[in-house]
Design a protein around this motif. Structure first.
Motif, PDB file in Angstrom:
ATOM      1  N   ALA A 128      -6.918  23.499   2.588  1.00 17.00           N
ATOM      2  CA  ALA A 128      -7.841  24.556   2.166  1.00 17.00           C
ATOM      3  C   ALA A 128      -9.217  24.303   2.757  1.00 17.00           C
ATOM      4  O   ALA A 128      -9.596  23.157   3.027  1.00 17.00           O
ATOM      5  CB  ALA A 128      -7.938  24.622   0.649  1.00 17.00           C
ATOM      6  N   PHE A 173     -13.117  25.705   1.659  1.00 20.06           N
ATOM      7  CA  PHE A 173     -13.869  26.470   0.671  1.00 20.06           C
ATOM      8  C   PHE A 173     -15.325  26.584   1.120  1.00 20.06           C
ATOM      9  O   PHE A 173     -15.922  25.620   1.591  1.00 20.06           O
ATOM     10  CB  PHE A 173     -13.814  25.791  -0.692  1.00 20.06           C
ATOM     11  CG  PHE A 173     -12.421  25.628  -1.242  1.00 20.06           C
ATOM     12  CD1 PHE A 173     -11.662  26.731  -1.601  1.00 20.06           C
ATOM     13  CD2 PHE A 173     -11.880  24.361  -1.409  1.00 20.06           C
ATOM     14  CE1 PHE A 173     -10.375  26.571  -2.101  1.00 20.06           C
ATOM     15  CE2 PHE A 173     -10.602  24.197  -1.912  1.00 20.06           C
ATOM     16  CZ  PHE A 173      -9.844  25.301  -2.263  1.00 20.06           C
ATOM     17  N   ASP A 184     -16.491  31.649  -1.345  1.00 15.65           N
ATOM     18  CA  ASP A 184     -15.304  31.442  -2.178  1.00 15.65           C
ATOM     19  C   ASP A 184     -15.699  31.095  -3.609  1.00 15.65           C
ATOM     20  O   ASP A 184     -15.099  31.579  -4.571  1.00 15.65           O
ATOM     21  CB  ASP A 184     -14.444  30.320  -1.590  1.00 15.65           C
ATOM     22  CG  ASP A 184     -13.908  30.655  -0.205  1.00 15.65           C
ATOM     23  OD1 ASP A 184     -13.479  31.802   0.005  1.00 15.65           O
ATOM     24  OD2 ASP A 184     -13.931  29.755   0.664  1.00 15.65           O
ATOM     25  N   GLU A 237     -15.088  33.204  -7.189  1.00 15.97           N
ATOM     26  CA  GLU A 237     -14.421  32.588  -8.344  1.00 15.97           C
ATOM     27  C   GLU A 237     -15.322  32.558  -9.576  1.00 15.97           C
ATOM     28  O   GLU A 237     -14.875  32.208 -10.666  1.00 15.97           O
ATOM     29  CB  GLU A 237     -14.005  31.161  -7.994  1.00 15.97           C
ATOM     30  CG  GLU A 237     -12.843  31.067  -7.032  1.00 15.97           C
ATOM     31  CD  GLU A 237     -11.500  31.054  -7.749  1.00 15.97           C
ATOM     32  OE1 GLU A 237     -11.435  30.628  -8.916  1.00 15.97           O
ATOM     33  OE2 GLU A 237     -10.518  31.486  -7.132  1.00 15.97           O
ATOM     34  N   TRP A 255     -12.202  21.333  -9.633  1.00 19.32           N
ATOM     35  CA  TRP A 255     -11.929  22.741  -9.366  1.00 19.32           C
ATOM     36  C   TRP A 255     -10.892  22.897  -8.253  1.00 19.32           C
ATOM     37  O   TRP A 255      -9.937  23.676  -8.370  1.00 19.32           O
ATOM     38  CB  TRP A 255     -13.239  23.434  -8.991  1.00 19.32           C
ATOM     39  CG  TRP A 255     -13.076  24.865  -8.591  1.00 19.32           C
ATOM     40  CD1 TRP A 255     -12.920  25.944  -9.416  1.00 19.32           C
ATOM     41  CD2 TRP A 255     -13.057  25.375  -7.257  1.00 19.32           C
ATOM     42  NE1 TRP A 255     -12.801  27.106  -8.670  1.00 19.32           N
ATOM     43  CE2 TRP A 255     -12.887  26.784  -7.337  1.00 19.32           C
ATOM     44  CE3 TRP A 255     -13.170  24.791  -5.998  1.00 19.32           C
ATOM     45  CZ2 TRP A 255     -12.829  27.596  -6.212  1.00 19.32           C
ATOM     46  CZ3 TRP A 255     -13.115  25.598  -4.870  1.00 19.32           C
ATOM     47  CH2 TRP A 255     -12.949  26.983  -4.982  1.00 19.32           C
ATOM     48  N   ALA A 256     -11.068  22.129  -7.169  1.00 18.98           N
ATOM     49  CA  ALA A 256     -10.112  22.182  -6.063  1.00 18.98           C
ATOM     50  C   ALA A 256      -8.748  21.660  -6.490  1.00 18.98           C
ATOM     51  O   ALA A 256      -7.703  22.141  -6.024  1.00 18.98           O
ATOM     52  CB  ALA A 256     -10.640  21.379  -4.873  1.00 18.98           C
ATOM     53  N   ARG A 269      -7.333  22.044  -9.365  1.00 16.05           N
ATOM     54  CA  ARG A 269      -6.640  23.151 -10.038  1.00 16.05           C
ATOM     55  C   ARG A 269      -6.154  24.188  -9.017  1.00 16.05           C
ATOM     56  O   ARG A 269      -5.031  24.689  -9.108  1.00 16.05           O
ATOM     57  CB  ARG A 269      -7.562  23.823 -11.056  1.00 16.05           C
ATOM     58  CG  ARG A 269      -6.889  24.972 -11.814  1.00 16.05           C
ATOM     59  CD  ARG A 269      -7.822  25.616 -12.826  1.00 16.05           C
ATOM     60  NE  ARG A 269      -8.935  26.276 -12.174  1.00 16.05           N
ATOM     61  CZ  ARG A 269      -8.899  27.499 -11.641  1.00 16.05           C
ATOM     62  NH1 ARG A 269      -7.774  28.192 -11.657  1.00 16.05           N
ATOM     63  NH2 ARG A 269      -9.964  28.021 -11.074  1.00 16.05           N
ATOM     64  N   LYS A 270      -6.993  24.478  -8.036  1.00 13.45           N
ATOM     65  CA  LYS A 270      -6.623  25.481  -7.040  1.00 13.45           C
ATOM     66  C   LYS A 270      -5.389  25.049  -6.237  1.00 13.45           C
ATOM     67  O   LYS A 270      -4.533  25.874  -5.905  1.00 13.45           O
ATOM     68  CB  LYS A 270      -7.785  25.719  -6.070  1.00 13.45           C
ATOM     69  CG  LYS A 270      -9.004  26.366  -6.696  1.00 13.45           C
ATOM     70  CD  LYS A 270      -8.819  27.847  -6.944  1.00 13.45           C
ATOM     71  CE  LYS A 270      -8.795  28.637  -5.655  1.00 13.45           C
ATOM     72  NZ  LYS A 270      -8.680  30.096  -5.902  1.00 13.45           N
ATOM     73  N   LEU A 271      -5.311  23.744  -5.924  1.00 12.73           N
ATOM     74  CA  LEU A 271      -4.252  23.246  -5.048  1.00 12.73           C
ATOM     75  C   LEU A 271      -3.072  22.649  -5.804  1.00 12.73           C
ATOM     76  O   LEU A 271      -2.029  22.370  -5.208  1.00 12.73           O
ATOM     77  CB  LEU A 271      -4.825  22.211  -4.082  1.00 12.73           C
ATOM     78  CG  LEU A 271      -5.912  22.733  -3.128  1.00 12.73           C
ATOM     79  CD1 LEU A 271      -6.534  21.594  -2.346  1.00 12.73           C
ATOM     80  CD2 LEU A 271      -5.328  23.770  -2.180  1.00 12.73           C
TER      81      LEU A 271
END
Length: 790
Positions: A74, A76, A80, A84, A282-283, A285-287
């Motif tokens: 990813a 960001f 982005d 969010e 945060w990343a 959770r996203k990944l």
């Protein structure tokens, strides 16, 4: 996270004993667990794109090339995060302007959106399978950012000049706040009636904090519990927890766990959250995977909070006898590109508390302006305003002595607050409860063999050298705010001591075990200190402001009182005696029936407390207690430091020959660890006074001193012999009688060293010079004075 104490010889581990640090064997064997040692199965790695410009507008970011690189998961950007709804980095806007209005809050995003404001400002985040892949992709992405370069300002003078580029619409003229404290009318009257006015402007050079361990973090997210975990080095979990959960992720506190393992130095710089600490969970959770980042030293130079960078003018009004009538101080603070948690506090509510220092001055006023520039943001660093204030004042006192042709020691003695004047209300409104400042000065002069100083100066001149001597009388408000403590015995026979205070090298595991042992008689080897897990220790302030022993130590005492009361009730039931007949002896750790030899140890009572039939009605099973201590009144460590230097006029090279440290820290829990703390502070003071200097290119905002090739920190060869003199006056502001010590070394050392340097230069009509007193600076001052070596 926690250490089990090893048992020293009997009687050698209570308050006042120099118990060796129990954490050292593990650390010396390489068994420490720092952030680089923390890894999770399936983790991926982050790297950040930093701005190469001091001031620029982001015109666009083409992330396609980076996203297509091997291993990239990813990329960001600020856009982005905005999509969010991710929050930014907060500022404590508690400072009031002189007109009563609140200081403006200036926007700061976790990833820059439109404008970058310093070299190293975070622009984008790349996540990949490996650290190397993330770094490679970040380097590719860095070349795909389209910047419009804007004019940069790096100094206070440039930022406030007419026509200077404006960093924020919210800060016209680049002035973030305009603050004042004190009785301006009384000060004006005193100056009008003064026999003499001395004036000195000093510059507090900008510093790179340079903690041994760089920052880093590992973010995790558990889908089953909808809960984040951030493992990262901090000086206390709560501030980081609050900033990441409340302001960044926008989730309830219960949805975030923060964990801190061993920490390789903090000095204030690791008190608060940084953008990466918000982005990692945060990343994750996203990944759907743990995400780790560990800084390189270049990141530390560009992205960690920097320190000091103040210009301070002190004016002293004196009567014909050399007594201080009033002090007027003007601070100009370079805050860097953003307002941090402590940046605005330092030149307002922090340092100006000490505008009159240890002197009996009837009136004082302080004005302060905070200026934003295209440099790395300023935050707390060992003292957070206190060393700045003491340095400026003590240099001005020496200036006054020179102008009056008076011995600097004598001028100080005439004006120091005397013991019989305690408690003393300062011009800032602060109240010093106790201390003997004249005695500190006398002890320093004795240790320095001050009477023989003229002979030493003459000997140096005969050898073609210049010798100088400097003093610095300091006080250092410490040890307030809050902290949570919990003591819990377990059935296996050990005791866990939970603290929101967070060690980052001080030796907490040892010091707090000593206090607990002293108060409850618990075997030292049975104590395990637990820190660094928000789920375990709860909410409370961490380590900073020299507060740990005061705040947590008193919390231990309060918990011990509750445990003693619970223990008496259980012992009475077990011994079939009246509760009123049970006496507890902390020295032996025993509950006994008064006047008999019948009793039980605290460990026996603790073990029995887990059986329901041994516990009185209405009392819970187990032996534990918690207390969230709030320490509202500061204590006042104080002292007098002295330095002696010799300068080689041919090269300008200064040699720090001797250093004397007279300190009053009240009751001392562990003399060896306290001395180590203060010597460490003195070493940092020597660094700032003699070698450290963070510089930016004034045209471009480029960081010129961006590595240890360009930025010097003190080495072992820079350290002089240090004469240590303890002068203990216990305080009544807390039941332990202790005073903070962590920041005192910096507060006392700076002016002592620089006053010594400028004393040497003044003998030949040169100076004064500003920090750092490097050979080049001193040589130029001698050349300007046309001094020729005899």
């Amino acid at each position: 996270m926690g250490e089990m104490a090893a048992e020293p010889a009997a009687g050698q581990f209570g308050i006042g004993q120099s118990v060796r640090r129990i954490e050292d064997p593990r650390l010396l064997k390489g068994q420490g667990r720092f952030i680089d040692d923390v890894n999770r199965p399936g983790q991926c790695h982050a790297w950040f794109v930093r701005s190469p410009h001091g001031h620029a507008r982001i015109q666009g970011i083409d992330a396609a090339g980076a996203r297509a690189m091997p291993g990239v998961l990813a990329v960001f950007t600020g856009a982005d995060l905005a999509a969010e709804g991710l929050g930014g980095m907060p500022t404590k806007a508690a400072v009031k302007n002189r007109d009563g209005s609140a200081m403006k809050t200036l926007p700061r995003h976790a990833l820059a959106r439109d404008v970058v404001r310093h070299v190293g400002d975070t622009v984008a985040m790349v996540v990949a399978e490996t650290r190397e892949q993330a770094r490679d992709a970040a380097e590719t992405l860095a070349g795909a950012v389209d910047y419009e370069i804007l004019p940069a300002v790096t100094t206070i003078a440039d930022a406030t000049a007419p026509g200077a580029p404006q960093l924020f619409a919210e800060a016209p003229g680049n002035v973030a706040f305009d603050w004042m404290q004190g009785d301006a009318a009384a000060v004006a009257r005193a100056f009008a009636a003064a026999h003499h006015v001395a004036r000195r402007t000093t510059v507090h050079n900008r510093l790179v904090v340079a903690a041994m361990e760089p920052r880093g973090g590992l973010g995790e997210y558990d889908t089953a519990t909808d809960r984040y975990t951030l493992t990262t080095p901090t000086q206390g979990l709560t501030e980081v927890h609050k900033m990441v959960a409340d302001y960044g992720l926008g989730v309830p506190a219960a949805q975030l766990r923060v964990v801190t393992t061993d920490v390789g130095g903090g000095f204030g710089m690791k008190n608060y959250a940084y953008p990466d600490q918000l982005l990692l969970p945060w990343a994750a959770r996203k990944l759907g995977r743990p995400v780790k980042w560990y800084a390189e030293r270049a990141d530390s130079f560009m992205c960690d909070a920097q320190a000091r960078d103040h210009e301070t003018t002190v004016e002293i009004a004196l009567d014909k006898d050399g007594r201080f009538l009033a002090i007027r101080t003007v601070w100009l603070a370079n805050l860097g590109a953003y307002l941090t948690q402590s940046g605005p506090f330092i030149p307002t509510l922090g340092g100006p508390r000490l505008v009159t220092g240890t002197y009996a001055v009837p009136a004082a006023v302080c004005e302060s302006k905070g200026i934003v520039t295209n440099t790395v943001f300023i935050d707390a660093y060992r003292g957070a305003g206190k060393p700045e204030a003491i340095y400026a004042l003590e240099c001005a006192v020496d200036q006054a002595a020179r102008e009056l042709d008076m011995d600097p020691a004598e001028l100080r003695l005439r004006n120091l607050v005397r013991p019989e004047q305690m408690p003393w209300r300062m011009g800032s409104g602060q109240v010093i409860d106790c201390g003997n400042f004249p005695k500190n000065l006398d002890l320093a002069l004795q240790a320095a063999d001050y009477a023989a100083l003229p002979a030493r100066k003459a000997a140096s001149r005969a050898a073609g050298k210049l010798r100088g001597f400097g003093l610095s009388s300091y006080c250092d408000p410490s040890g307030f705010r809050d902290g949570r403590v919990r003591i819990a015995f377990d059935p296996s026979g050990s005791v866990q001591l939970f603290l929101t205070a967070q060690t980052n090298g001080q030796g907490h595991e040892t010091t707090f075990a000593q206090i607990l042992h002293q108060r409850l008689g618990v075997p030292f080897a049975k104590i395990r200190v637990v820190q660094g897990d928000s789920d375990a220790v709860g909410f409370g302030s961490g380590t900073g402001g020299s507060r740990s022993v005061t705040v947590a130590g008193v919390g231990i005492l309060r918990c011990a009182e509750e445990i003693e009361a619970k223990g008496k009730a259980i012992a009475a039931k077990l011994l079939e005696a009246a509760e009123g007949d049970i006496v507890f002896s902390p020295g032996t750790g025993r509950f006994d029936i008064a006047g008999t030899d019948r009793g039980l140890s605290i460990m026996e009572v603790a073990k029995a407390s887990f059986a329901w039939d041994n516990v009185p009605d209405g009392q819970s099973l187990g032996l534990d207690a918690s207390f969230h201590n709030v320490q509202r009144r500061p204590n006042w460590p104080n002292g007098c430091h002295a330095a002696e230097v010799e300068i080689d006029p041919d090269t300008g090279t200064p040699a720090l020959l001797n250093f004397i440290a007279v300190n009053d820290f009240g009751v001392v829990v562990n003399p060896m660890l306290l001395e180590a703390q203060v010597v460490g502070g003195i070493a940092q003071g020597i660094g700032q006074a003699m070698v450290e200097d963070c510089r930016y290119d004034p045209e471009t905002g480029q960081l010129v001193t961006g590595s240890f090739m360009d930025y010097c920190v003190p080495r072992a060869t820079d350290m002089p012999p240090i004469a240590w003199v303890a002068h203990e006056v216990p305080t009544a502001t807390n039941p332990l009688g202790v005073k903070g010590c962590g920041e005192a070394g910096c507060s006392g050392s700076l002016a002592a060293i620089m006053n010594a340097v400028n004393d040497a230069l003044a003998q030949v009509g040169a100076g004064p010079v500003e920090m750092p007193a490097r050979a080049e600076t001193i040589w130029k001052a001698l050349a300007s004075a046309r001094y020729l070596k005899p």
